[in-house]
Motif scaffolding. Structure first.
Motif, mmCIF file in Angstrom:
data_model
loop_
_atom_site.group_PDB
_atom_site.id
_atom_site.type_symbol
_atom_site.label_atom_id
_atom_site.label_comp_id
_atom_site.label_asym_id
_atom_site.label_seq_id
_atom_site.Cartn_x
_atom_site.Cartn_y
_atom_site.Cartn_z
ATOM 1 N N ILE A 115 101.641 -2.607 -100.084
ATOM 2 C CA ILE A 115 101.551 -2.024 -98.693
ATOM 3 C C ILE A 115 101.941 -3.032 -97.681
ATOM 4 C CG2 ILE A 115 99.440 -0.624 -99.376
ATOM 5 C CD1 ILE A 115 97.867 -2.389 -97.516
ATOM 6 N N GLY A 116 101.821 -4.229 -97.745
ATOM 7 C CA GLY A 116 102.466 -4.923 -96.778
ATOM 8 C C GLY A 116 102.449 -6.267 -97.059
ATOM 9 N N GLY A 117 102.627 -7.274 -96.190
ATOM 10 C CA GLY A 117 102.585 -8.708 -96.457
ATOM 11 C C GLY A 117 103.994 -9.120 -96.879
ATOM 12 N N ILE A 118 104.391 -10.377 -96.985
ATOM 13 C CA ILE A 118 105.569 -10.828 -97.349
ATOM 14 C C ILE A 118 105.593 -11.180 -98.774
ATOM 15 C CG2 ILE A 118 105.109 -13.031 -96.216
ATOM 16 C CD1 ILE A 118 108.548 -11.258 -96.280
ATOM 17 N N GLU A 119 104.434 -11.777 -99.306
ATOM 18 C CA GLU A 119 104.431 -12.022 -100.544
ATOM 19 C C GLU A 119 102.938 -11.816 -101.285
ATOM 20 O OE1 GLU A 119 104.914 -16.274 -101.661
ATOM 21 O OE2 GLU A 119 104.939 -16.484 -99.253
ATOM 22 N N THR A 120 102.569 -11.826 -102.468
ATOM 23 C CA THR A 120 101.409 -11.721 -102.913
ATOM 24 C C THR A 120 100.374 -13.101 -102.370
ATOM 25 O OG1 THR A 120 102.091 -10.687 -104.986
ATOM 26 C CG2 THR A 120 99.960 -11.523 -104.838
ATOM 27 N N ILE A 121 99.405 -12.608 -101.726
ATOM 28 C CA ILE A 121 98.532 -13.638 -100.972
ATOM 29 C C ILE A 121 98.143 -14.787 -101.958
ATOM 30 C CG2 ILE A 121 98.109 -12.645 -98.951
ATOM 31 C CD1 ILE A 121 95.396 -12.350 -100.100
ATOM 32 N N ALA A 122 98.344 -16.094 -101.408
ATOM 33 C CA ALA A 122 97.806 -17.410 -102.264
ATOM 34 C C ALA A 122 98.092 -17.195 -103.666
ATOM 35 C CB ALA A 122 96.385 -17.338 -101.996
#
Ligand SMILES: Nc1ncnc2c1ncn2[C@@H]1O[C@H](COP(=O)(O)OP(=O)(O)OP(=O)(O)O)[C@@H](O)[C@H]1O
Ligand SMILES: Nc1ncnc2c1ncn2[C@@H]1O[C@H](COP(=O)(O)OP(=O)(O)OP(=O)(O)O)[C@@H](O)[C@H]1O
Ligand SMILES: [Mg+2]
Ligand SMILES: [Mg+2]
Lengths: 328, 506, 292, 261, 276
Positions: free
Chosen positions: A168-175
């Motif tokens: 749904i958002g962000g630039i990459e899978t977090i951490a």
């Protein structure tokens, strides 16, 4: 060669002047804003007058506007963008951290819109007045009329929430601590929706320009001449009509870079993309004048560089350029 | 579902606090992240004595003269960098940070003169003037974050890098911050709590857009959205999504109040009848039902109903009555003009919450019904702060002050006079009532808990009668979490507590 | 004399234009002859050129037909795709006359040279390539061969420094040079018929004379048929064997150059001749008026 | 030649193109007497139009002097120059480009009358009608837009505009080159008629030596911005002395009419 | 009359004209059908469309009549679009004409200022401007115009420069016309059509920018705007999608109508759009 150098020197001089106008204009605009960085900070903390004065002093906000502008310009001369009052970090670092994301977003959106837009434009413009031409023309116009933020919302609901095909958002899978190709693929997947939301309107624009340019090129004598020479339809469409219609698109590419940066403000906020656009919004909200100045300066430099590149590309694509520029 | 050790909890964060030091910035946005890293002396509790539960302090004792408070500290606690936690850290935090630098501590600890440390596990707070122990106690959960002396004693405290990467004693260590993306906290394997924490990692994913938290929950990208990150209007639907649960508990100690701030410099508003008319014009039930979709309570006065110590219902009330409101305005001499309008006002809803803005929209309509023409002015946060609290460029404002467990911490300041210009979230409406000022002053020095409580009940009556501001509603927040998240909302400040026992079911 | 093409009862009308651009034209063009078409602006000269080359816009309504003497054409290159855009070009056959017929191919069978040399070359393609692509399309040459042919052609049209010219863009050439390039492109596939539509009108007198002599030479060398369109009767007379005079879309007179110049039948032809001001015309100036 | 109407001496104008300097006009001198036609001929780019523009002060020369009606024309400026322009008019090659695309015939003719105060507002319509009649056009045309009339008619309007201010010299830059031959003859006749009746001098620019020979008294042949030859029009064209002159003559198409009709 | 008929030649132009006509009808009749405050609370909150014929398009979060808001919102959209475009065109035409005529230093300075405005993303500028001055309809109009005048300015300048070289301007000088008269009577009227040809694009962009600003909460809170409606509806996008879909569709249709009609006009006047 020397002529190219003088031209470049002139351009750089002009750009410096432009940047100066941008910096001073933005600075004065933001100074006129009600509330300063301390007011913005205090929203989340509260505090009494002593604390507020302390913060103002610490952040250098108790100096006069002119002093601060002079200090800022002086620091700029040393390529120092100063310290962000809200991040309490060098602005250069804050911006450099966000810049790649925005460049990636804009680059991809540009590639998508320009590549697909011009191809579809050629496809439509190859047969002016045909069904596919009309269809693409109206279709692109409809797309052109859709606000990007709205498109973004709809895309999220459909592809991220309902279908769960895309994040749904962000630039990459977090951490995620992914590296290499896996990380690139991860970023690519995250970019699909924001790039679409940002790029579709320009896709429509390029499609329409290409189509219009081709319609115009069809009317040119040299196309009639090419047809009179019995060239294949494909050759006429691609090598002559589309080739000539491409030129204004390339110019547009430069002009649109600024618009796209503006569009990314909303798109980055809708898709939680940590880029320059969102940083700008945060800087405005936090009244972080030096930060916003830094961002605007960076985008201006970016726009200038893009336009320079576009000019180079244009000169490469249009052999007449050098002649007319020096002639006029 | 069985509790399981380990796992990563991904949580939605709607803002990125610039300073993560809870000892300096005592605010929920900061606590949300750093309360897991930096602990307070005590935490709020549903069933503990005085509504408290020990954290770094095991016990606290106030002297009868109100001049000292003694804390016994927990043994065997280590800072994240391995150094032992001692009373020196408490003394340093209190004297060097809470009193001079902390946004709220500057008032509560203003008379703190010294902190004696007779041994490593005892800290004695000495006050220059008698200070009610009740106040100190009530302030503990929010105001007493302890930071390590050895990290902060060199250099300027405000510029210490630990402000952005806090070091504490909490169940989680600060691991990483990627601006615009996430904060990551890591399990503290040396935590004093037995078998705690359960989680390996907490990740706060930055989702600045208000609609994205719900979508992210549904898409299983996050597991928890606290502080009503999921819009209220979406809760009804979300609660029916399999695998998600809506939790309304766990915010009892974090009550926000919906308040109409009034600029008494406006001659119409200086007239009590007009203020009463406005109070009568507001349909509080409608506000609770429509703006808060029921997730709120109507307010009667400046202390919220859910406060166990101070609240009284025995105050003048203003039923929704448009006719009466109109009559009051007529009486006050503000007759309707030929266009049906009596006078015009500038209305500034605070921009921090959707609900304050929506209530602004509603209030404009409610005022229109009694012939007051309100013009809405939307500002962003800094502009709103400046307009209301520095420039006083408003007639009515809608604000969301927080009740922090004791009226003296951040409530009386809303009506007290003599506060310099520019102090946000204080009385900047030019209201002055000597009786009320005297009452506030008296309560602040009253050491006896019962007497002090009584004075604050009196305070509520006076405020409700004279309406320096109009309390409309009280609300706290809602959490939405996946079913797998366990031990949610087990204390009144859960979202800003340390989550040592929170787990992910296997 | 074999007829290369015979035009029968040909009428052309553009949509939205009340008057017919061509009315009932009957004209036989013999193989190898040089025929000039003259007439005032708007008399239908260009329309004639376009209808013969099959380049009229789709909006044009065409009646009558043009018959081609098939034996005059090489048919070996029938692999070439139909060149012109069906929906952009009018059809040369009338609606009533649908049986399959030889349709000449622009470039391969007909070469066209237009009036404005700056407009009739693609501004962003090297001139070498613009010539080579014709050879490549129609002669089945691969690109290097096509470029080699282009260079030969540039030499034939007497462009100075053909090597450099191959890589030049149109804007780098003078008007006369551009027209030479356009001619080279038109004859690149050795068409049977060369149509020059006001090919020299945009050039100054000296350059015009050079181009005219170049055309004359090329036509003679390759045995091409020439359809030379001009509004200048003297120029037409210098070049053509026969002259066709057009007026308001009608062919008012057709005759040999000598006959037209010396004994025109039609009043309009006579008027054209009278209006001509040549170097031997009686000056209009009454010298007495001047004070020199 | 007692006092020339226009005397040009040492006129020069250079342009830069592609970093190179081009001498568009290089040390050109000539004179025109009242009521005289002087033709400028030469190949394309030889500087004819540039001379026209210099003479009209549409561009400023790099060097040289221009005396018009005995005054130093280059010394005039502002209002004085504008007033003097009444005496020195121009007709352009492309009659469509020479008019404001939104103009009507009446407006085109009204402007010079108004600007130079030649006729009062009430009087102007009559003057316009007279001007139209003078150039052989029907007064009905006055209300038409410029793009609604034919090329020949436009050129007549251009001439009418030029003579509205009673000039002593009209510069004609290829004024008949774009016209059909039939129309061209009539326009030339009109010009000659005006010349005889109102003693207007012409600076007649053309690359068509036939036309030059037919209507000019004298001719100046230019090449690359310089004068290569000048003299009596018929004498020069019948027997050109310069190479460029001979080339121009040779290149002019000749119609051999064996019998007159 | 024939101009109108020529304009209505293509189906696109007809569609555009119909949409715009409907829009204007909506804007003009808003007070007729929905007298009183469109933001007044008219019924239960979040009523879905087609349930209650008194409230055909349902209600929003506060129970306001969506149809009434839609009608009144069309006024804002039109007003902002037209006013911002008019302001941008006027500023642009003045700056461009001035630069083109004055030349030299004035031209240089004006064009560098234009460059400066063009290098700053216009939406960012609008965002900063509105948050500085505070959101009200007039401010939003100015903010949008600030970012939109550069296009017209460049086109106007290019036109002026090219027209200045045309024969008819030389002709006007030859008959002794005053330079100011040449500028305003001969050059400007002919330089304007290509500038005006930009207007449909600018109107459309202005409407979209206003919507985006409202979406970010920077619209005039005292007026109903479609962007604001979308922004409000966004929080309940999943629960009550109609709240953002209805104004969204209205917005798309409006912009589409402006574009279509604009193309029709351009085609009618046969003025080519120059984009740089
Ligand atoms: N594409 C077109 N659409 C409509 N009418 C046209 C078109 N092309 C030419 N015409 C009209 O057809 C008539 C003949 O035009 P054509 O171009 O054949 O004349 P021409 O003799 O070549 O003239 P010129 O000497 O000016 O080139 C004219 O009345 C012209 O206006
Ligand atoms: N504004 C200008 N800028 C640069 N060069 C120019 C300009 N005007 C004219 N020139 C150059 O000056 C030279 C003379 O041009 P001019 O127009 O006077 O020639 P001309 O004799 O009128 O030619 P033609 O017969 O083609 O009209 C040419 O080389 C031309 O390219
Ligand atoms: Mg023609
Ligand atoms: Mg010339």
């Amino acid at each position: 060669m020397t002529r190219a150098l003088t031209l470049l020197r002139r351009r750089l001089l002009g750009s410096t002047f432009v940047l100066l106008i941008v910096v001073i204009g933005t600075f004065l605009l933001l100074e006129a804003a009600p509330g300063d960085a301390v007011d913005a900070y205090i929203v989340s903390t509260g505090g009494d007058t002593g604390m507020i004065e302390l913060l103002r002093h610490r952040w250098g906000l108790d100096q006069s506007e002119l002093t601060r502008l002079a200090n800022y310009l002086w620091a700029l001369l040393h390529l120092d963008l100063g310290q962000s009052v809200t991040f309490s970090r060098p602005i250069r670092d804050v911006i450099l951290e966000r810049l790649p994301t925005t460049l990636l977003l804009m680059g991809s959106a540009t590639a998508l819109s320009f590549g697909l837009g011009s191809s579809l434009g050629i496809y439509a413009g190859a047969r002016p007045g045909s069904f596919r031409d009309r269809f693409l023309s109206i279709g692109s116009l409809a797309l052109y009329a859709v606000p990007g933020f709205w498109l973004g919302l709809v895309l999220i609901v459909i592809f991220a929430v309902d279908l769960r095909w895309l994040p749904i958002g962000g630039i990459e899978t977090i951490a995620s601590s992914k590296t290499g190709l896996a990380r690139a693929a991860d970023i690519a997947i995250h970019l699909v929706l924001p790039v679409s939301a940002l790029g579709f309107i320009y896709l429509a624009l390029y499609l329409r320009m290409m189509r219009a340019g081709m319609a115009e090129a069809w009317r040119q004598d040299f196309v009639l001449a090419a047809r009179s020479r019995g060239l294949s339809r494909r050759r006429i469409v691609l090598a002559h009509v589309a080739r000539n219609a491409l030129l204004p698109l390339v110019t547009m590419l430069g002009l649109q870079s600024a618009q796209m940066l503006g569009g990314s403000v909303v798109i980055e906020s809708v898709f939680a993309v940590p880029g320059l656009g969102r940083l700008a919004q945060e800087a405005v909200a936090a009244r972080d004048t030096p930060l916003l100045l830094g961002i605007i300066l960076t985008s201006a430099v970016l726009v200038i560089v893009v336009n320079l590149l576009v000019d180079v590309a244009y000169a490469f694509l249009d052999p007449r350029v050098g002649a007319s520029e020096a002639g006029a | 579902q069985t509790p399981k050790k380990g796992g990563r909890l991904v949580v939605a964060a709607d803002s990125e606090p610039r300073n993560l030091n809870p000892a300096i910035v005592a605010s929920n946005g900061v606590f949300f992240i750093s309360s897991k890293v930096v602990e307070t002396l005590a935490e709020a509790s549903f069933d503990g004595k005085d509504g408290l539960q020990p954290r770094l302090a095991l016990s606290w004792e106030g002297a009868a003269d109100g001049l000292s408070v003694t804390f016994k500290l927990r043994d065997g606690v280590k800072w994240h960098d391995g150094k032992p936690f001692t009373s020196a850290d408490v003394a340093f935090s209190a004297l060097q940070i809470w009193k001079p630098l902390q946004n709220l501590g500057r008032t509560v600890f203003k008379d703190l003169a010294a902190v004696d440390t007779p041994d490593e596990l005892t800290a004695v707070f000495k006050f220059a003037k008698p200070t009610p122990f009740q106040l100190i106690r009530n302030a503990l959960p929010a105001l007493s974050s302890v930071v390590p002396k050895h990290v902060y004693e060199t250099g300027k405290i405000e510029e210490n890098p630990a402000n952005n990467a806090p070091v504490g004693t909490g169940p989680f260590k600060f691991a990483e911050y990627k601006a615009g993306q996430y904060y990551r906290l890591q399990k503290n394997t040396d935590y004093w709590g037995k078998d705690e924490p359960w989680l390996d990692e907490i990740v706060y994913q930055v989702l600045p857009d208000r609609t994205s938290a719900a979508a992210a929950l549904e898409a299983e990208e996050i597991q928890l959205a606290a502080f009503s990150a999921v819009p209220l209007a979406d809760l009804d639907r979300i609660s029916k999504v399999p695998g998600l649960k809506v939790i309304t508990k766990g915010y009892e100690g974090l009550t926000y109040q919906l308040v109409v701030e009034i600029n008494h410099r406006r001659k119409e508003l200086a007239d009590l009848k007009v203020r009463q008319a406005i109070a009568h014009a507001i349909d509080k039930d409608f506000v609770v039902k429509t703006v808060f979709l029921g997730y709120a309570a109507t307010a009667t006065g400046p202390v919220p109903k859910n406060d166990p110590q101070f609240y009284t219902a025995d105050v003048p009330t203003y039923a929704f009555d448009v006719a009466k409101a109109n009559a009051l305005l007529d009486e006050a001499g503000y007759k309707k003009g030929p266009d049906g309008k009596r006078f015009s006002l500038k209305l500034l809803p605070a921009p921090y919450f959707n609900e304050t803005k929506q209530f602004g929209d509603y209030l404009r309509q409610a005022l229109a019904a009694i012939g007051i023409d309100a013009e809405l002015v939307n500002n962003d946060s800094p502009a709103h702060i400046k307009a209301v609290y520095t420039d006083h460029a408003f007639d009515l404002a809608v604000g969301p002050p927080v009740f922090r467990g004791d009226p003296a911490i951040s409530t009386t300041i809303l009506v007290q006079s003599g506060i310099p210009d520019g102090v946000p979230f204080s009385n900047q409406g030019g209201y002055k009532n000597e009786d009320l000022d005297a009452l506030i002053a008296k309560a602040s020095e009253t050491l006896d808990t019962a007497a002090r409580t009584e004075l604050y009940k009196e305070f509520q009556k006076k405020v409700a009668a004279d309406l320096p501001l109009i309390n409309v509603a009280e609300w706290s927040f809602i959490s939405v979490a996946r079913d797998t998240v366990g031990k949610i909302a087990n204390n009144p400040r859960w979202a800003v507590s340390n989550w040592a026992d929170t787990y992910l079911a296997g | 004399m074999t007829a290369l093409l015979s035009i029968r009862d040909l009428s052309v009308a553009y949509r939205g234009n009340g008057r017919e651009a061509l009315k009932n034209i009957n004209l036989d063009v013999a193989a190898g002859e040089r025929i000039a078409v003259i007439g005032e602006s708007g008399s239908g000269k260009s329309t004639l050129a376009l209808v013969i080359a099959g380049l009229l816009p789709p909006s044009a309504r065409i009646e009558g037909h043009i018959d081609w003497q098939t034996t005059e054409f090489r048919s070996s290159h029938s692999f070439a795709p139909p060149s012109v855009l069906p929906e952009m070009s009018g059809r040369t056959e009338g609606a009533k006359d649908r049986q399959p017929k030889f349709v000449p191919l622009g470039g391969r069978d007909i070469g066209l040279v237009f009036q404005d040399p700056s407009a009739s070359l693609d501004p962003v393609m090297t001139v070498g390539k613009q010539i080579a692509e014709v050879a490549h399309t129609h002669l089945g040459l691969d690109w290097p061969q096509a470029f080699a042919r282009a260079k030969t052609l540039l030499e034939r049209v007497r462009l100075p420094d053909p090597d450099a010219a191959m890589h030049a863009y149109p804007h780098q050439l003078s008007g006369g040079q551009k027209q030479r390039v356009a001619i080279a492109a038109a004859i690149a596939a050795s068409p049977k018929l060369l149509i020059a539509d006001e090919a020299t009108s945009a050039l100054d007198t000296i350059v015009q004379a050079e181009i005219v002599s170049l055309i004359r030479q090329l036509v003679a060398e390759d045995g091409m048929t020439l359809l030379f369109i001009s509004h200048d009767i003297a120029l037409a007379a210098e070049l053509a064997d026969r002259i066709a005079v057009f007026r308001h879309g009608e062919l008012v007179e057709l005759g040999t150059t000598a006959q037209i110049a010396s004994a025109p039948h039609h009043v309009y032809t006579r008027a054209l001749l009278d209006a001509h001001i040549g170097l031997d015309t009686e000056p209009m100036l009454r010298r007495a008026g001047a004070s020199v | 030649m007692s006092s020339p109407l226009l005397a040009v001496s040492g006129l020069a104008k250079g342009y830069h193109r592609g970093g190179k300097a081009i001498a568009a006009v290089d040390n050109v001198s000539f004179a025109i007497g009242p009521g005289e036609t002087l033709a400028l001929a030469g190949p394309s780019g030889s500087g004819k139009s540039t001379i026209a523009r210099l003479v009209l002060r549409l561009v400023e020369p790099d060097a040289g002097r221009i005396a018009f009606e005995g005054d130093d024309f280059l010394a005039l400026n502002g209002a004085a120059l504008r007033a003097r322009r009444a005496r020195l008019q121009m007709v352009f090659q492309d009659p469509l480009a020479a008019f404001n695309p939104r103009a009507t015939v009446a407006r085109v003719l009204n402007d010079p009358l108004r600007i130079h105060g030649i006729a009062s507002r009430a009087e102007r319509p009559r003057r316009i009608v007279a001007l139209l009649e003078r150039v052989g056009l029907s007064p009905n045309l006055a209300s038409r837009a410029i793009h609604e009339i034919s090329g020949g008619q436009r050129q007549r309007v251009a001439i009418a505009r030029a003579i509205a201010t009673k000039p002593s010299l009209i510069v004609l830059d290829e004024a008949v080159s774009a016209l059909d031959v039939s129309v061209r003859g009539d326009i030339l006749k009109l010009l000659l008629d005006l010349q005889t009746k109102e003693r207007i001098a012409y600076l007649f620019i053309s690359h068509d030596l036939g036309v030059v020979r037919a209507i000019a008294h004298r001719v100046v042949i230019l090449d690359a911005g310089r004068i290569t030859e000048s003299g009596d029009a018929r004498a020069v064209i019948n027997a050109p002395q310069s190479a460029i002159g001979r080339e121009l003559v040779a290149a002019t198409p000749k119609l051999h009419r064996t019998t007159a009709p | 009359m024939s101009v109108l008929r020529r304009f209505l030649r293509t189906p696109e132009a007809i569609a555009g004209a119909i949409i715009l006509a409907a829009l204007f009808a909506m804007a003009l009749s808003a007070s007729l059908f929905f007298p009183g405050d469109p933001q007044a609370i008219a019924g239960p909150a979040l009523l879905p469309p087609f349930q209650d014929w008194g409230l055909p398009l349902g209600t929003d979060r506060l129970g306001r009549d969506v149809l009434a808001e839609l009608f009144h919102g069309s006024r804002t959209s039109l007003a902002v679009g037209l006013a911002a475009a008019a302001a941008a065109l006027v500023i642009g035409a003045i700056v461009g004409t001035l630069a083109g005529f004055a030349g030299g230093l004035v031209d240089e300075v004006l064009m560098r200022i234009t460059d400066a405005f063009q290098t700053v993303p216009s939406f960012l500028l609008a965002l900063a401007f509105v948050s500085v001055v505070g959101p009200s309809l007039g401010v939003v109009v100015v903010a949008i115009a600030l970012g939109a005048w550069t296009g017209p300015a460049r086109v106007a300048r290019a036109e002026v420069l090219s027209i200045r070289e045309r024969d008819y301007v030389a002709g006007a000088r030859v008959i002794g016309m005053h330079p100011l008269e040449i500028a305003f009577r001969e050059v400007l009227p002919n330089a304007l059509p290509p500038v005006l040809a930009l207007s449909s694009v600018i109107v459309a962009a202005a409407i979209l920018t206003e919507a985006a600003l409202s979406f970010l909460g920077l619209g005039d809170p005292n007026r109903v705007t479609w962007g604001g409606m979308i922004a409000e509806g966004r929080t309940v996008l999943r629960t009550a999608p109609f709240l953002s879909v209805i104004p969204g569709v209205a917005l798309v249709l409006t912009v589409l109508g402006v574009y279509l009609a604009g193309e029709g006009v351009v085609e009618t006047t046969a003025v080519r759009r120059s984009l740089s």
